[in-house]
Motif scaffolding. Sequence first.
Motif, PDB file in Angstrom:
ATOM      1  N   VAL A  15    -110.090  37.273 -13.563  1.00 39.88           N
ATOM      2  CA  VAL A  15    -110.797  37.810 -14.730  1.00 39.88           C
ATOM      3  C   VAL A  15    -111.350  36.664 -15.569  1.00 39.88           C
ATOM      4  O   VAL A  15    -110.646  35.679 -15.838  1.00 39.88           O
ATOM      5  N   ILE A  16    -112.618  36.795 -15.986  1.00 39.25           N
ATOM      6  CA  ILE A  16    -113.243  35.758 -16.803  1.00 39.25           C
ATOM      7  C   ILE A  16    -113.722  36.308 -18.150  1.00 39.25           C
ATOM      8  O   ILE A  16    -114.344  35.593 -18.924  1.00 39.25           O
ATOM      9  N   GLN A  17    -113.415  37.545 -18.448  1.00 39.66           N
ATOM     10  CA  GLN A  17    -113.922  38.186 -19.665  1.00 39.66           C
ATOM     11  C   GLN A  17    -113.204  37.696 -20.919  1.00 39.66           C
ATOM     12  O   GLN A  17    -111.979  37.596 -20.956  1.00 39.66           O
ATOM     13  N   ARG A  26    -115.439  43.042 -25.962  1.00 39.75           N
ATOM     14  CA  ARG A  26    -114.532  44.177 -25.792  1.00 39.75           C
ATOM     15  C   ARG A  26    -115.102  45.256 -24.872  1.00 39.75           C
ATOM     16  O   ARG A  26    -114.527  46.340 -24.754  1.00 39.75           O
ATOM     17  N   SER A  27    -116.226  44.988 -24.218  1.00 41.38           N
ATOM     18  CA  SER A  27    -116.850  46.002 -23.370  1.00 41.38           C
ATOM     19  C   SER A  27    -115.892  46.446 -22.276  1.00 41.38           C
ATOM     20  O   SER A  27    -115.085  45.667 -21.769  1.00 41.38           O
ATOM     21  N   GLY A  28    -115.982  47.742 -21.947  1.00 41.41           N
ATOM     22  CA  GLY A  28    -115.077  48.315 -20.964  1.00 41.41           C
ATOM     23  C   GLY A  28    -113.675  48.513 -21.490  1.00 41.41           C
ATOM     24  O   GLY A  28    -112.751  48.784 -20.720  1.00 41.41           O
ATOM     25  N   GLY A  29    -113.497  48.390 -22.823  1.00 36.40           N
ATOM     26  CA  GLY A  29    -112.176  48.547 -23.420  1.00 36.40           C
ATOM     27  C   GLY A  29    -111.256  47.373 -23.190  1.00 36.40           C
ATOM     28  O   GLY A  29    -110.025  47.503 -23.333  1.00 36.40           O
ATOM     29  N   PHE A  30    -111.819  46.201 -22.905  1.00 34.69           N
ATOM     30  CA  PHE A  30    -110.985  45.030 -22.628  1.00 34.69           C
ATOM     31  C   PHE A  30    -110.170  44.659 -23.863  1.00 34.69           C
ATOM     32  O   PHE A  30    -110.717  44.459 -24.950  1.00 34.69           O
ATOM     33  N   VAL A 156    -101.913  33.551 -15.992  1.00 33.65           N
ATOM     34  CA  VAL A 156    -101.814  34.872 -16.607  1.00 33.65           C
ATOM     35  C   VAL A 156    -102.495  35.885 -15.698  1.00 33.65           C
ATOM     36  O   VAL A 156    -103.477  35.564 -15.020  1.00 33.65           O
ATOM     37  N   LEU A 157    -101.934  37.093 -15.629  1.00 36.93           N
ATOM     38  CA  LEU A 157    -102.526  38.219 -14.907  1.00 36.93           C
ATOM     39  C   LEU A 157    -103.043  39.219 -15.936  1.00 36.93           C
ATOM     40  O   LEU A 157    -102.282  39.669 -16.794  1.00 36.93           O
ATOM     41  N   LEU A 158    -104.325  39.574 -15.844  1.00 34.25           N
ATOM     42  CA  LEU A 158    -104.928  40.446 -16.851  1.00 34.25           C
ATOM     43  C   LEU A 158    -105.184  41.861 -16.351  1.00 34.25           C
ATOM     44  O   LEU A 158    -105.402  42.768 -17.145  1.00 34.25           O
ATOM     45  N   GLY A 159    -105.190  42.056 -15.052  1.00 32.50           N
ATOM     46  CA  GLY A 159    -105.268  43.408 -14.515  1.00 32.50           C
ATOM     47  C   GLY A 159    -106.673  43.979 -14.448  1.00 32.50           C
ATOM     48  O   GLY A 159    -107.139  44.378 -13.392  1.00 32.50           O
ATOM     49  N   ASP A 160    -107.366  44.036 -15.585  1.00 33.91           N
ATOM     50  CA  ASP A 160    -108.732  44.544 -15.578  1.00 33.91           C
ATOM     51  C   ASP A 160    -109.625  43.590 -16.345  1.00 33.91           C
ATOM     52  O   ASP A 160    -109.169  42.621 -16.942  1.00 33.91           O
TER      53      ASP A 160
END
Length: 205
Positions: A15-17, A26-30, A156-160
């Motif tokens: 994930v790079i967001q 915050r797009s996509g509910g991040f 870190v693991l962010l999942g989405d």
Amino acid sequence: MRKLIVAVMTSLDGVIQAPGGPDEDRSGGFAHGGWVWPHAGDGEVMGGVFSRPFDLVLGRRTYDIFANYWPQVPSDAPHGHIADAFNNATKHVATYHPDTLAWRNSRALGTDPVAALRELKRGEGPDLVTQGSSDLLHQLLAADVVDELRLLVYPVLLGDGKRLFDAGTRASALRLASSATTSAGVLVTHYLRDGEVRTGAFAGH
């Protein structure tokens, strides 16, 4: 010939967001914006890719984030040298609204960003360095125009969230040119293109 270098902060799951702050994207509910900061500290920024002359290549969302932040950072701030480099660099931007590029030294890539970058690579000048810009990165990786990857991999693991690689990424082999680990556990890697993917099989298979 100029190189096109992808320089990006990524989680272990790609994930790079919004690495820089909660409200960066915050797009996509991040909900995990600012995930790099608990691991910030020592280590040269992006493995030294900004220690020599460069042009920036940016998607429009990343451009707007940067344009609202870096011009406000004073030269004597902790990352003031990066601010000075970004402010002075030429910015090549993928945008449908070239008339709204107010940050100095900004230029639109036009209606075909990949073709424009191929042309820039054939010309004279410093290397072209991408930052963030996941949608544009997917186009560049699919079009096979990326020469190097400079990845800061955070523990870190962010999942989405928006990811560096998607299903359109062109298959290719890479060679690890260098790697280092910061005291905060960030893996700083430098990969070079190394031809086509090579395959094989274990004996007996």
